[in-house]
Design an enzyme around this catalytic site. Structure first.
Site, PDB file in Angstrom:
ATOM      1  N   LYS A 122       0.772  -1.078   0.076  1.00  0.00           N
ATOM      2  CA  LYS A 122      -0.065   0.162   0.060  1.00  0.00           C
ATOM      3  C   LYS A 122       0.786   1.256   0.041  1.00  0.00           C
ATOM      4  CE  LYS A 122      -0.409   0.277   5.178  1.00  0.00           C
ATOM      5  NZ  LYS A 122       0.178  -0.919   5.439  1.00  0.00           N
ATOM      6  N   HIS A 250       1.742  -3.879  15.258  1.00  0.00           N
ATOM      7  CA  HIS A 250       2.400  -2.832  14.572  1.00  0.00           C
ATOM      8  C   HIS A 250       2.445  -1.559  15.487  1.00  0.00           C
ATOM      9  CE1 HIS A 250       2.929   0.128  11.341  1.00  0.00           C
ATOM     10  NE2 HIS A 250       2.781  -0.957  10.535  1.00  0.00           N
ATOM     11  N   GLU A 326       6.796  -5.929   8.218  1.00  0.00           N
ATOM     12  CA  GLU A 326       5.991  -5.143   7.323  1.00  0.00           C
ATOM     13  C   GLU A 326       6.460  -3.822   6.672  1.00  0.00           C
ATOM     14  OE1 GLU A 326       2.196  -5.274   8.661  1.00  0.00           O
ATOM     15  OE2 GLU A 326       2.094  -7.567   8.696  1.00  0.00           O
TER      16      GLU A 326
END
Length: 460
Positions: A122, A250, A326
């Site tokens: 993204k 995260h 990520e």
């Protein structure tokens, strides 16, 4: 070896390597990334014959051989100058240095050898960036059917994809199942039931809430189960029959505090204990993203984060636990620079005050600068390229504001900045524009997205 930037610029101009090369299909099929040589037969500049002409190909898929080191900043400057002063472009354009992406990967594997990066698509879904990362062997963090489809289209093994959207549409889960993408995240019982009903063979990663209060973009407002509720969710997973593969967290996009990672790892260890107590044998830890894409004064560096993560991982998690991450902006933020043209100028004169100018440029917050609205970005100081090459180092500055091209008054890049006085036709070039910029750009008001030019400062 030619070391000086000026010599490098002259050599680069002679070799004509700067170009827009969206149409090079052969590049996508090649694992070898070279500096793109201009493929446009109508290119107006004919360099003199010189010692660097031998072995230079007009085919952008062929990597030329050079006898000097490439200075990335000098390369960037040369490409921008070539576009402005030789191609005489008017529309905004990016220069993307794929070599910068390669260097970031080398840094990652050196400082975090135990952690396999799964790039967050993204952040920047440029096809050449994705192809470069795939050739380097990274995994990919996808959040939708289209992102999964794109990555599978590059030939990436489904096992190297994590469907990391904690709340997914039924059709998306079905598509992932049908294409053997079985690793996916969840943070609530309803999601576990939905996943198990559609894909009982899924390897589910439970996403826990981690403190993201010191991040640019806080994701904990939307995703993550509090650590105290993990045992209850694990019990429900056991009753449903869900296979729990591991834990993810995260710390927020653009983390500014390295201790956020070590604190989150302690929570992850606690969650692992809860899963193991229920009879599961978790083998995956996903430490998420948030890694900085470039150095900023006063903010945490990637090296500092890595130096905390490495020993904490080894202390808390045995070697049979696979660790992934990520990263998004880490890989691409510094690889892209954006140049915009000053299309209009308005002087504001105030009594007994120095004049102020309003400048209008041909890209704005509905385009590449949407990161100002959505990513809390602050417009960096630009490098100025004059319409005429003289006067670029002018020092006297004035207060100004910079506006985008649309008719919306919200289209403001900055309401206050100090710059030398600009003229219509001058150019502003902004570094570190690769993360969360053109990935969310629109064509609002009929203004086209900025075009891209690719170079590679890493030569074999």
């Amino acid at each position: 070896m030619l070391k000086s930037a000026s010599k490098l610029r002259n050599a680069c101009s002679m070799m004509k390597f700067a170009t827009n090369f969206y149409t090079s299909k052969s590049f996508l099929s090649s694992r070898k990334l070279g500096i793109p040589i201009n493929p446009d037969p109508g290119f107006p500049y004919n360099p003199p014959v010189g010692p660097y002409d031998e072995g230079i190909s007009k085919d952008p898929s062929i990597q030329p051989s050079f006898e000097f080191e490439v200075d990335p900043k000098a390369l960037l400057d040369s490409v921008i100058r070539q576009q402005i002063y030789q191609q005489k472009v008017e529309e905004p354009f990016y220069v993307a240095d794929l070599g910068d992406v390669v260097r970031k990967h080398h840094q990652w594997t050196t400082l975090l050898p135990r952690v396999k990066p799964f790039y967050a698509v993204k952040c920047n879904s440029d096809p050449f960036v994705l192809k470069t990362l795939a050739s380097l062997g990274t995994g990919f963090d996808c959040a939708s059917t289209e992102e999964i489809k794109t990555i599978l289209g590059l030939g990436v093994d489904p096992e190297n994809i994590i469907f990391a959207n904690p709340c997914k549409a039924v059709s998306n889960i079905r598509y992932a199942r049908d294409h053997y993408v079985n690793m996916m995240t969840a943070d609530n019982a309803d999601e576990l039931r939905k996943i198990h009903e559609i894909n009982p063979h899924a390897d589910v990663v439970i996403r826990i809430y981690a403190d993201d209060s010191k991040a640019v973009c806080r994701l904990g407002k939307k995703f993550g189960i509090p650590i105290d509720l993990v045992p209850e969710l694990v019990q429900e997973a056991e009753e449903i029959g869900v296979n729990i593969a591991g834990i993810s967290f995260h710390v927020g996009s653009g983390c500014t505090d390295a201790t956020a990672y070590s604190d989150a790892l302690l929570l992850a260890r606690r969650a692992f204990n809860d899963i193991e107590a229920a009879g599961y044998s978790p083998t995956l830890l996903d430490i998420g993203g948030g890694f900085p894409g470039y150095e900023q004064p006063g903010l945490v560096k990637f090296e500092e984060i890595a130096s905390l993560i490495r020993p904490t991982l080894d202390e808390l998690f045995p070697r049979h636990v696979k660790v992934i991450a990520e990263p998004g902006r880490y890989y691409v933020a510094s690889a892209f620079s954006l140049s915009v043209n000053v299309t209009s100028k308005k002087e504001i004169k105030k009594p007994n005050a120095e004049k102020m100018c309003m400048y209008y440029v041909n890209d704005g917050v509905y385009g590449s600068f949407n990161n100002i609205m959505f990513d809390h970005a602050v417009l960096p100081n630009p490098h100025i390229y004059r319409k005429e090459t003289s006067g670029e180092n002018e020092e006297k500055t004035f207060e100004c504001s910079i506006w985008g091209p649309t008719c919306d008054s919200m289209d403001c890049l900055t309401s206050k900045m100090q710059l030398p006085e600009l003229n219509i036709g001058d150019w502003l070039s902004f570094e570190n524009m690769g993360a969360y910029t053109f990935a969310a750009a629109s064509t609002f008001n009929g203004f086209a997205k900025a075009r891209l030019i690719y170079v590679n400062s890493e030569l074999e």
